[in-house]
Design a protein around this motif. Structure first.
Motif, PDB file in Angstrom:
ATOM      1  N   TYR A  56       0.837  -1.204   0.000  1.00  0.00           N
ATOM      2  CA  TYR A  56       0.000   0.000   0.000  1.00  0.00           C
ATOM      3  C   TYR A  56       0.870   1.251   0.000  1.00  0.00           C
ATOM      4  CZ  TYR A  56       1.546  -0.674   4.708  1.00  0.00           C
ATOM      5  OH  TYR A  56       2.346  -0.898   5.793  1.00  0.00           O
ATOM      6  N   LYS A 101     -10.832  -3.338  10.493  1.00  0.00           N
ATOM      7  CA  LYS A 101     -11.995  -2.819   9.763  1.00  0.00           C
ATOM      8  C   LYS A 101     -12.376  -1.468  10.346  1.00  0.00           C
ATOM      9  CE  LYS A 101     -14.679  -6.834   8.303  1.00  0.00           C
ATOM     10  NZ  LYS A 101     -14.574  -8.037   9.135  1.00  0.00           N
ATOM     11  N   THR A 130     -15.088   2.138   9.964  1.00  0.00           N
ATOM     12  CA  THR A 130     -16.219   2.818   9.332  1.00  0.00           C
ATOM     13  C   THR A 130     -15.859   4.286   9.243  1.00  0.00           C
ATOM     14  OG1 THR A 130     -17.679   1.255  10.392  1.00  0.00           O
ATOM     15  CG2 THR A 130     -18.692   3.220   9.446  1.00  0.00           C
ATOM     16  N   TYR A 165     -18.582   5.207   4.696  1.00  0.00           N
ATOM     17  CA  TYR A 165     -17.859   4.198   3.913  1.00  0.00           C
ATOM     18  C   TYR A 165     -17.285   3.132   4.845  1.00  0.00           C
ATOM     19  CZ  TYR A 165     -17.740   7.840   0.283  1.00  0.00           C
ATOM     20  OH  TYR A 165     -18.062   8.807  -0.637  1.00  0.00           O
ATOM     21  N   LEU A 220     -14.688   0.203   5.475  1.00  0.00           N
ATOM     22  CA  LEU A 220     -13.412  -0.102   4.838  1.00  0.00           C
ATOM     23  C   LEU A 220     -12.751  -1.260   5.579  1.00  0.00           C
ATOM     24  CD1 LEU A 220     -11.474   0.889   2.592  1.00  0.00           C
ATOM     25  CD2 LEU A 220     -10.353   2.290   4.313  1.00  0.00           C
ATOM     26  N   VAL A 251      -7.430  -2.700   6.501  1.00  0.00           N
ATOM     27  CA  VAL A 251      -6.519  -1.604   6.810  1.00  0.00           C
ATOM     28  C   VAL A 251      -5.436  -2.173   7.720  1.00  0.00           C
ATOM     29  CG1 VAL A 251      -6.308   0.632   7.961  1.00  0.00           C
ATOM     30  CG2 VAL A 251      -8.363   0.094   6.627  1.00  0.00           C
ATOM     31  N   MET A 288      -4.481   4.999   3.882  1.00  0.00           N
ATOM     32  CA  MET A 288      -5.781   4.380   4.141  1.00  0.00           C
ATOM     33  C   MET A 288      -6.837   5.001   3.219  1.00  0.00           C
ATOM     34  SD  MET A 288      -8.826   5.086   5.883  1.00  0.00           S
ATOM     35  CE  MET A 288      -8.479   6.376   7.072  1.00  0.00           C
ATOM     36  N   VAL A 345      -6.476   3.662  -0.265  1.00  0.00           N
ATOM     37  CA  VAL A 345      -7.102   2.344  -0.428  1.00  0.00           C
ATOM     38  C   VAL A 345      -8.594   2.518  -0.708  1.00  0.00           C
ATOM     39  CG1 VAL A 345      -7.695   0.196   0.771  1.00  0.00           C
ATOM     40  CG2 VAL A 345      -5.386   1.146   0.974  1.00  0.00           C
ATOM     41  N   LEU A 346      -9.224   3.402   0.060  1.00  0.00           N
ATOM     42  CA  LEU A 346     -10.644   3.673  -0.158  1.00  0.00           C
ATOM     43  C   LEU A 346     -10.865   4.205  -1.570  1.00  0.00           C
ATOM     44  CD1 LEU A 346     -13.584   4.143   0.910  1.00  0.00           C
ATOM     45  CD2 LEU A 346     -12.850   6.463   1.429  1.00  0.00           C
ATOM     46  N   ASN A 347     -10.028   5.150  -1.986  1.00  0.00           N
ATOM     47  CA  ASN A 347     -10.207   5.760  -3.304  1.00  0.00           C
ATOM     48  C   ASN A 347     -10.024   4.758  -4.432  1.00  0.00           C
ATOM     49  OD1 ASN A 347     -10.955   8.254  -2.453  1.00  0.00           O
ATOM     50  ND2 ASN A 347      -8.922   9.180  -2.633  1.00  0.00           N
ATOM     51  N   GLU A 397     -10.787   1.671  -4.315  1.00  0.00           N
ATOM     52  CA  GLU A 397     -12.063   0.936  -4.352  1.00  0.00           C
ATOM     53  C   GLU A 397     -13.138   1.750  -5.057  1.00  0.00           C
ATOM     54  OE1 GLU A 397     -13.385  -0.372  -0.527  1.00  0.00           O
ATOM     55  OE2 GLU A 397     -11.566  -1.559  -0.147  1.00  0.00           O
TER      56      GLU A 397
END
Lengths: 637, 257, 228
Positions: A276, B2, B4, B22, B24, B27, B36, B39-41, B43
């Motif tokens: 990452y 995990k 939120t 969201y 997620l 992580v 972090m 990673v969301l973006n 997705e």
């Protein structure tokens, strides 16, 4: 491509004076009539814009950041070199010149490097006068420290934030001019093209990063101060938004790109922690003043560092390079670390790391002194890794950090496209095949404060430059092609993200065109980069709209340029059949594994010329003439 | 772990905006906060949605680009740390994290978490400099500066202009930012000739930009990633008091520029 | 525009006005409390009543009225500046945060704008009660001793007074420390001292002022003959 370096004649130490005495001057009344476009507001850009504004030119400066204070110059930690000889340890302009040239493995121009050393002292004066709080001794005079590749103490510093302080100094000078109305500053505008009229650079196209609007800006000269291209490797110590796009678009409009294969791998970065990972963080080279670099003597030693007795440690830099020890130049230290890891003696997850141990210095100097010198770096290391360097040795590994290659410029900093000047890391001029620590800041400011204000006048005074309006056909054409490029990216509507392509590209280049390169690896890289580029244009996903603040468009456009640039970089590395500085061809090494130059065949700068879409770039050559210095095998033993 | 996330989404400056939730997964603790969000973006982009826009650049805590209010604190819960240097090891599995932009009248929101901090630049342009021409400086060691003054000036000079001080101040005051620059230049001999003029010009400009006043809460110092002290505010106040009655201001304070 | 007007228009200038007037008001509260300590003289109110009589005498009239005018002016300026600054501060953040966690800005500091009006309201009542005799308890001109004891014997009067003094504590604790910052008297070397001075001065006033109702409620001071 005509490549005349235009080095003034005469003895080395008189060249710059002669040039200054010889340049044509622009009268005060005429300066106002000349608009100079400055792209980028890092050290080079901000200092140039401020100095030119002061001189009376009409200056338009552009930054893609929200503020001119954010450029990546700000992240330089260690310091800035100058031949002040305040320490009375035998420094001189000549020594700084020679060490810089030698550090660059004799692949830079004598004249340029001497000028750099010559103006280095003015930079320190200028910065102190601006209020840059350089470190001082108790008597109130300026303090110095040693840096890699130098045998004297000539580095000026402001804690571990020298770049920040110098940039803020330049930013304050720029701000003064903006406040006074002598510089017009445009924020959040990224240059997307250079506009050429009658064979001269006469303007740029920018994209407003908030509205997405493409705008034309016309002027008499364009200055690119847009930094280096380390991010072609995806993982580098450069800021996320550093990119090659401005330089690449200029290259496509006729500016030669010199020595793209000269990339610097910095030895002291925090190792990669996971997939990452978005960027790498540098630990200032200054840590090597008080830190000792070591690995376990035996391969696969799983003991924790404090359990490994001194007899089982290999302080390899001190062993291999006894006269420079832990302060050996960057390229040499990096490769030594890589060799240790290749032998299976690396430490940390994945075995890609070596220890940088402050324990002996803490014992000798005390916790307080070390904290004062490196407190902020140590804290940063702890924040990132969760480990405390006062107790556990730091782990470091080389990472891409700086690019010596860049747009070709002559002595006056003008590229092969007339009217287009290139300053700072964006040009190729002063560092040859390897840059010494604390020299990047020096070069950026030398170019901006002291070189360009003199040399640009000569171009403006000696060129016929009829006014051009931004509604000319050349501007419209450039704007339309930029718009089409963005639309093309949006239209792919594929499945993969821009970042995933960028990561894959970076991995290919790091594996095959990184610290060690071979004919085979480079050929593989070229094939792989081409294939990936095709996949990119078939499967990339860029969401959102063009007329909006859209960070994915910004990234995608930059990555598209990296694909093309990366390929040229590999070809440059492939055709340079020698090892020099940051470019290490495994076929060309001494018995001890050091870089082996081939001065007979490669004592030149390779300058790449754009041949048109879909055609291979053309390699041109500027031979390097050495009048004063004798080319020697670089030795730091 | 995990998480939120509740993230402020706002299309544009004029848009009303609101929180979007969201979930997620995956992580890891060694990620930085921005990684972090990366990673969301990733997705979101794969799903064809617009990613969360946030400003960032150096990711090593020095450029001052990044910043958001995380669970009610500017730059999140770790002291002396920018958002990019905040690592996920400071959060726990199943945490709910609220992410909002820096809020101030002087910092209009451009999109999602991106705000316009141009007001800071304009304050500096009003006087945050020593007006020395390029090339007119004397030898650097011709000016001696006591180590104490130099160190204090450096403490102030460390400001990265991120705007967390404004974001966290209950009054939306920029006093820490303004005073850090005033203090840096005011402590050095080079900065003396313009010292009082500078204090008047910068403080007035900050007020004009719509920043609030200083109540000496100390919240700015507590969230400042560079731990800049509110002592600098006192020093700036002192200069301002003096300047108000000693600097000739002509009409409307124009001469103060 | 004159320098003074420009100064008053600026927030730093207004804060300075608040600092100066605040200090004068604090000084008054301190002196007022010290004078009232004569309640504990153990002489059945002789000393304090003589003190009250002196303050109301023709000889002391200029002093008394001078003090009243200065105090009124201070209160006016202090409140005016506070309101102007608060309105400006509210305007500086039109949209608030969904979540908010303070690290340093303590409750005392953040509630200055509320402790202020409560103190103001109390001062009005306090004057009505102990100067004009409209506090609901039997009032006797110039018998300060008796008035105080009779007043505080009513629990709700005493409690209101105690609450007001606690507000005063909150206000002074931040205000006095803040005073050093505002006037620009700050150096890392004096940091501890500044906090200490602010806290000690606050403690003196608060302990002194709280001692009066508590002593009355605990019947430590009484009216001779037990008239209350």
């Amino acid at each position: 491509m005509k490549l005349d370096p235009r080095i003034p004649s005469g003895p080395l130490e008189d060249k710059w004076t002669r040039r200054k005495n010889g340049v044509a001057l622009v009268s005060p009344a005429n300066k106002k009539k000349s608009t100079i476009i400055v792209v980028g507001t890092g050290l080079a850009g901000a200092s140039a814009a401020a100095s030119l504004g002061e001189l009376g030119y009409t200056v338009k400066a552009f930054t893609f950041h929200d503020s001119a204070r954010r450029a990546h110059s700000i992240a330089a930690q260690g310091g800035i070199n100058a031949a002040k000889n305040y320490q009375n340890d035998g420094d001189s302009t000549y020594r700084l010149f020679y060490e810089t040239l030698k550090g660059g493995d004799f692949r830079a121009r004598e004249g340029n490097v001497y000028r750099l050393a010559e103006v280095s002292n003015n930079i320190i004066d200028q910065c102190v006068a601006q209020g840059v709080p350089f470190a001082r001794d108790y008597d109130g005079h300026l303090a110095n420290r040693s840096f890699g590749g130098a045998q004297v103490s000539r580095t000026f510093y402001a804690r571990g934030q020298t770049g920040q302080q110098l940039l803020l100094g330049a930013y304050s000078a720029l701000s003064k001019n903006v406040g006074a109305g002598t510089v017009q500053l445009h924020h959040r505008k990224e240059m997307v093209d250079v506009v050429v009229v009658d064979g001269r650079a006469r303007g740029i196209i920018t994209r407003d990063l908030v509205t997405g609007e493409l705008e034309s800006h016309a002027g008499e000269a364009v200055l690119l101060c847009t930094g280096g291209y380390s991010n072609v490797f995806y993982l580098s110590t450069n800021a996320k938004n550093c990119n090659v796009s401005a330089n690449w678009r200029a290259y496509k409009r006729g500016a030669g790109f010199a020595n793209p294969c000269y990339t610097q791998i910095h030895p002291t970065c925090i190792p990669v922690a996971g997939d990452y990972q978005s960027k790498l963080t540098l630990m200032s080279e200054s840590l090597r003043n008080d830190g000792r670099v070591w690995v376990p003597l035996k391969a696969d030693d799983a003991r924790s560092p404090d359990q490994i007795p001194v007899s089982d440690r290999d302080y390899f830099l001190e062993r291999i390079y006894p006269s420079y020890g832990n302060l050996a130049p960057r390229d040499i230290s990096s490769r030594a670390a890589k060799r240790m890891c290749d032998e299976g003696r690396g430490v940390g997850p994945g075995g890609r790391g070596v220890f940088l141990d402050l324990a002996d210095s803490i014992k000798r100097l005390g916790h307080g002194v070390i904290e004062e010198r490196y407190g902020n770096l140590i804290e940063m290391y702890e924040r990132i890794t969760g480990e405390d360097p006062y107790r556990v040795p730091m782990r470091i590994y080389p990472a891409v950090h700086y690019t010596m290659g860049g747009l070709w410029v002559d002595y006056d900093l003008m590229s092969s496209l007339p009217g287009l000047f290139v300053l700072g890391e964006a040009n190729f001029s002063d560092h040859g095949a390897n840059r010494l620590g604390a020299s990047a800041l020096m070069q950026g400011l030398a170019d901006g404060y002291f070189v360009i204000p003199t040399t640009i006048g000569d171009y403006l005074a000696n060129s016929k430059l009829p006014k051009v309006a931004p509604d000319r056909a050349e501007f419209t054409e450039a704007r339309q092609s930029s718009a089409a490029f963005i639309q093309k990216l949006l239209a792919v509507k594929g499945h993969r993200t821009v970042d995933s392509f960028h990561k894959a590209l970076g991995l290919i280049l790091w594996e095959h065109c990184g610290m060690g390169r071979t004919k085979e690896s480079l050929t593989t890289a070229i094939t792989k980069v081409r294939a990936l580029r095709e996949e990119f244009w078939a499967d990339v996903r860029v969401p959102g709209e063009a007329a909006d603040l859209n960070q994915e468009i910004e990234k995608a456009a930059r990555v598209a340029d990296y694909f093309e640039m990366g390929e040229v970089m590999c070809r440059d590395a492939l055709l340079r059949e020698e090892s020099c500085g940051g470019h290490f061809r495994e076929e060309h090494q001494t018995e001890e594994g050091e870089a082996k130059r081939d001065d007979e065949n490669f004592c030149h700068a390779a300058v790449w010329e754009y041949a048109g879409s879909g055609k291979d770039a053309i390699r041109n050559v500027e031979p390097l003439a050495f009048e004063v210095v004798h080319l020697a095998q670089r030795s730091y033993k | 772990m995990k998480l939120t996330l509740h993230i402020w989404r706002q299309k544009a400056r004029a848009d009303k905006g609101g929180f979007v939730r969201y979930p997620l997964a995956d992580v890891t603790e060694h990620m930085s906060f921005l990684e972090m969000l990366d990673v969301l973006n990733e997705e979101l982009v794969v799903k064809g949605e617009e990613p969360v826009h946030f400003e960032h650049d150096c990711r090593e805590g020095i450029c001052g680009c990044c910043g958001a209010v995380v669970n009610g604190q500017a730059h999140g819960p770790q002291k002396g740390t920018t958002l990019c240097q905040l690592h996920m090891r400071h959060f726990h599995d199943n945490d709910e994290i609220w992410i909002e932009p820096f809020r101030s009248k002087a910092f209009p929101i451009l999109k999602d978490l991106i705000v316009d901090r141009g007001a800071f630049d304009r304050v500096i342009q009003a006087g945050g400099f020593i007006a020395v021409r390029t090339g007119s400086a004397p030898d650097a060691n011709g000016i001696t500066v006591s180590k104490e003054a130099s160190d204090l000036a450096m403490d102030a000079a460390e400001c990265i202009g991120c705007g967390a001080c404004v974001a966290s101040c209950p009054n939306g005051s920029a006093s820490l930012f303004v005073s850090a620059k005033l203090s840096q230049l005011g402590l050095l001999p080079q900065g003396q000739p313009e010292r009082l003029k500078r204090a008047l010009a910068m403080i007035r400009k900050a007020e004009e930009e719509g920043f609030g006043y200083c109540s000496n809460y100390g919240e700015c110092e507590a969230v400042c990633p560079k731990r800049i002290s509110i002592h600098h505010i006192a020093r700036a106040n002192c200069d301002y008091h003096k300047a108000s009655f000693t600097v000739w201001q002509g009409t409307g304070g124009k001469a103060a520029r | 525009m004159s320098a003074l007007a420009a100064y008053w228009r600026s927030t730093v200038g207004k804060k300075m006005v608040m600092a100066v007037t605040g200090l004068i008001l604090f000084a008054y509260v301190l002196v007022h409390m010290l004078g009232n300590l004569q309640l504990f003289a153990g002489d059945g109110g002789k000393a304090i009543n003589e003190y009250a009589a002196f303050l109301h005498s023709t000889r002391a009239a200029p002093l008394l009225w001078g003090a009243r005018i200065v105090l009124l002016a201070c209160i006016t300026l202090h409140v005016w500046a506070a309101i102007a600054l608060t309105i400006q501060a509210w305007g500086a953040r039109p949209v608030g945060y969904a979540k908010r966690k303070y690290r340093e800005a303590d409750y005392y500091a953040r509630t200055m704008i509320w402790s202020g009006p409560i103190i103001g309201a109390f001062v009005v009542y306090h004057v009505l009660h102990l100067t004009l005799g409209m506090g609901g308890a039997p009032f006797e001109e110039l018998n300060a001793y008796g008035n105080v004891i009779r007043g505080f014997s009513i629990p709700c009067v005493a409690i209101f007074y105690i609450i007001a003094v606690l507000m005063l504590m909150a206000h002074f604790r931040h205000g006095l420390w803040s005073w050093f910052q505002t006037i620009g008297w700050s150096h890392p070397a004096h940091d501890g001292a500044r906090r200490c001075v602010a806290n000690v001065l606050t403690a003196i006033v608060v302990i002194g002022d709280l001692s009066f109702p508590i002593a009355v409620l605990l019947k430590l001071v009484t009216i001779p003959g037990g008239a209350a």
